[in-house]
Design a protein around this motif. Sequence first.
Motif, PDB file in Angstrom:
ATOM      1  N   ALA A 256       0.819  -1.206   0.000  1.00  0.00           N
ATOM      2  CA  ALA A 256       0.000   0.000   0.000  1.00  0.00           C
ATOM      3  C   ALA A 256       0.858   1.263   0.000  1.00  0.00           C
ATOM      4  N   GLY A 257       2.178   1.086  -0.042  1.00  0.00           N
ATOM      5  CA  GLY A 257       3.083   2.228  -0.030  1.00  0.00           C
ATOM      6  C   GLY A 257       3.355   2.779   1.351  1.00  0.00           C
ATOM      7  N   VAL A 258       2.950   2.042   2.374  1.00  0.00           N
ATOM      8  CA  VAL A 258       3.182   2.469   3.761  1.00  0.00           C
ATOM      9  C   VAL A 258       4.599   2.091   4.175  1.00  0.00           C
ATOM     10  N   HIS A 259       5.295   3.020   4.778  1.00  0.00           N
ATOM     11  CA  HIS A 259       6.622   2.779   5.329  1.00  0.00           C
ATOM     12  C   HIS A 259       6.490   2.763   6.846  1.00  0.00           C
ATOM     13  N   ALA A 260       7.101   1.769   7.500  1.00  0.00           N
ATOM     14  CA  ALA A 260       6.967   1.633   8.952  1.00  0.00           C
ATOM     15  C   ALA A 260       8.261   1.114   9.561  1.00  0.00           C
ATOM     16  N   ILE A 261       8.481   1.458  10.824  1.00  0.00           N
ATOM     17  CA  ILE A 261       9.641   0.987  11.578  1.00  0.00           C
ATOM     18  C   ILE A 261       9.150   0.464  12.920  1.00  0.00           C
ATOM     19  N   PHE A 262       9.604  -0.732  13.270  1.00  0.00           N
ATOM     20  CA  PHE A 262       9.253  -1.362  14.543  1.00  0.00           C
ATOM     21  C   PHE A 262      10.539  -1.706  15.286  1.00  0.00           C
TER      22      PHE A 262
ATOM     23  N   GLY B 203       0.610  -6.198  13.630  1.00  0.00           N
ATOM     24  CA  GLY B 203      -0.720  -6.429  13.099  1.00  0.00           C
ATOM     25  C   GLY B 203      -1.612  -5.211  13.156  1.00  0.00           C
ATOM     26  N   ALA B 204      -1.603  -4.520  14.282  1.00  0.00           N
ATOM     27  CA  ALA B 204      -2.440  -3.324  14.425  1.00  0.00           C
ATOM     28  C   ALA B 204      -2.000  -2.211  13.487  1.00  0.00           C
ATOM     29  N   SER B 205      -0.727  -2.193  13.139  1.00  0.00           N
ATOM     30  CA  SER B 205      -0.185  -1.127  12.293  1.00  0.00           C
ATOM     31  C   SER B 205      -0.381  -1.390  10.803  1.00  0.00           C
ATOM     32  N   LEU B 206      -0.291  -2.659  10.402  1.00  0.00           N
ATOM     33  CA  LEU B 206      -0.270  -2.984   8.967  1.00  0.00           C
ATOM     34  C   LEU B 206      -1.345  -3.995   8.572  1.00  0.00           C
ATOM     35  N   THR B 207      -2.482  -3.966   9.218  1.00  0.00           N
ATOM     36  CA  THR B 207      -3.550  -4.916   8.921  1.00  0.00           C
ATOM     37  C   THR B 207      -3.924  -4.907   7.441  1.00  0.00           C
ATOM     38  N   ASN B 208      -3.993  -6.099   6.840  1.00  0.00           N
ATOM     39  CA  ASN B 208      -4.400  -6.291   5.445  1.00  0.00           C
ATOM     40  C   ASN B 208      -3.430  -5.661   4.441  1.00  0.00           C
ATOM     41  N   GLN B 209      -2.185  -5.502   4.856  1.00  0.00           N
ATOM     42  CA  GLN B 209      -1.146  -5.037   3.945  1.00  0.00           C
ATOM     43  C   GLN B 209      -0.063  -6.113   3.845  1.00  0.00           C
ATOM     44  N   ARG B 210       0.575  -6.186   2.683  1.00  0.00           N
ATOM     45  CA  ARG B 210       1.655  -7.149   2.467  1.00  0.00           C
ATOM     46  C   ARG B 210       3.003  -6.437   2.542  1.00  0.00           C
ATOM     47  N   ILE B 211       3.899  -6.971   3.353  1.00  0.00           N
ATOM     48  CA  ILE B 211       5.266  -6.439   3.408  1.00  0.00           C
ATOM     49  C   ILE B 211       6.002  -6.909   2.156  1.00  0.00           C
TER      50      ILE B 211
ATOM     51  N   GLY C  57       8.519 -11.698   2.634  1.00  0.00           N
ATOM     52  CA  GLY C  57       7.398 -10.812   2.917  1.00  0.00           C
ATOM     53  C   GLY C  57       6.140 -11.595   3.222  1.00  0.00           C
ATOM     54  N   ALA C  58       5.135 -10.923   3.748  1.00  0.00           N
ATOM     55  CA  ALA C  58       3.913 -11.629   4.145  1.00  0.00           C
ATOM     56  C   ALA C  58       2.740 -10.672   4.199  1.00  0.00           C
TER      57      ALA C  58
ATOM     58  N   ILE D 187      -0.176  -9.263   6.288  1.00  0.00           N
ATOM     59  CA  ILE D 187      -0.259  -9.090   7.740  1.00  0.00           C
ATOM     60  C   ILE D 187      -1.711  -8.990   8.186  1.00  0.00           C
ATOM     61  N   GLY D 188      -2.052  -9.768   9.209  1.00  0.00           N
ATOM     62  CA  GLY D 188      -3.378  -9.729   9.809  1.00  0.00           C
ATOM     63  C   GLY D 188      -3.372  -8.965  11.123  1.00  0.00           C
ATOM     64  N   LEU D 189      -4.553  -8.767  11.669  1.00  0.00           N
ATOM     65  CA  LEU D 189      -4.709  -7.889  12.830  1.00  0.00           C
ATOM     66  C   LEU D 189      -3.871  -8.293  14.037  1.00  0.00           C
ATOM     67  N   ASN D 190      -3.821  -9.566  14.375  1.00  0.00           N
ATOM     68  CA  ASN D 190      -3.132  -9.992  15.591  1.00  0.00           C
ATOM     69  C   ASN D 190      -1.752 -10.584  15.335  1.00  0.00           C
ATOM     70  N   PHE D 191      -1.175 -10.277  14.184  1.00  0.00           N
ATOM     71  CA  PHE D 191       0.159 -10.756  13.860  1.00  0.00           C
ATOM     72  C   PHE D 191       1.204  -9.943  14.622  1.00  0.00           C
ATOM     73  N   VAL D 192       2.364 -10.567  14.869  1.00  0.00           N
ATOM     74  CA  VAL D 192       3.433  -9.881  15.588  1.00  0.00           C
ATOM     75  C   VAL D 192       4.753 -10.056  14.847  1.00  0.00           C
ATOM     76  N   ALA D 193       5.649  -9.109  15.049  1.00  0.00           N
ATOM     77  CA  ALA D 193       7.029  -9.226  14.600  1.00  0.00           C
ATOM     78  C   ALA D 193       7.861  -9.561  15.832  1.00  0.00           C
ATOM     79  N   ARG D 194       8.524 -10.709  15.807  1.00  0.00           N
ATOM     80  CA  ARG D 194       9.201 -11.198  17.015  1.00  0.00           C
ATOM     81  C   ARG D 194      10.649 -11.567  16.738  1.00  0.00           C
ATOM     82  N   CYS D 195      11.509 -11.124  17.620  1.00  0.00           N
ATOM     83  CA  CYS D 195      12.914 -11.533  17.634  1.00  0.00           C
ATOM     84  C   CYS D 195      13.152 -12.312  18.922  1.00  0.00           C
TER      85      CYS D 195
END
Length: 228
Positions: A128-134, A156-164, A213-214, A216-224
Amino acid sequence: MANVSVSASFQLNTGEVVDMVTTMGEGTATELLTSTTYSVSAVSIGTYGEGKVITQILQPPTAPNGIAWAYVNRRGSILCILPVGVAGVVSQPCPMPFGFTLQAGDTIQVMANTAADREVALSCITNAGVHAIFSATATGAGNNDLTHILSGQGLGASLTNQRIISHFVTSVDGAKIASGGGVFYLNDRGLPIGGTVATNPSKLQVKANGTGGAMIGLNFVARCITTS
């Protein structure tokens, strides 16, 4: 934490090069301003280049010890993520992630860190052209779920229904990382459905990639996950 000199240089569509140098405190998000070597005063990128377009990153935002992320800020939001580097570990120029006309008020924000700072940062772009940093900061063994550097929300809350579609991760933890060498994207069942390896900027120049890339759904998380 020390005050360090952070620098970058960008080429504009007019052919001119914007040299930027600012002394900033490690561990604090700070604006990178133009160098007074080539301009009358230290000003924001938007003030200097209003109406022009950044076409090339000749030198990404570079700090002497450690660096987590950088981006172009427009009206309090992330307009464009930027690659980052550590002084002496930058090998080649970078293209801009996308072209845009600079506006008055645009700034470049940078997070310079100490060499030992364990902040892990994910910079990404969506379809969607959204740039984000977590980011998250590991303190020992465990799960480190990254949150948006501005809103504090999760992936998930930040990028719901968007593909990285493009991403990179910075971290100094190296062999301490047990999540695919970097960050996994976990779905709402806790299963990995994408991700990317982390680069230690003090060892290798950070480069974005389009693999892993993936959607992203609402309750997805980025985890290290770190082992210590």
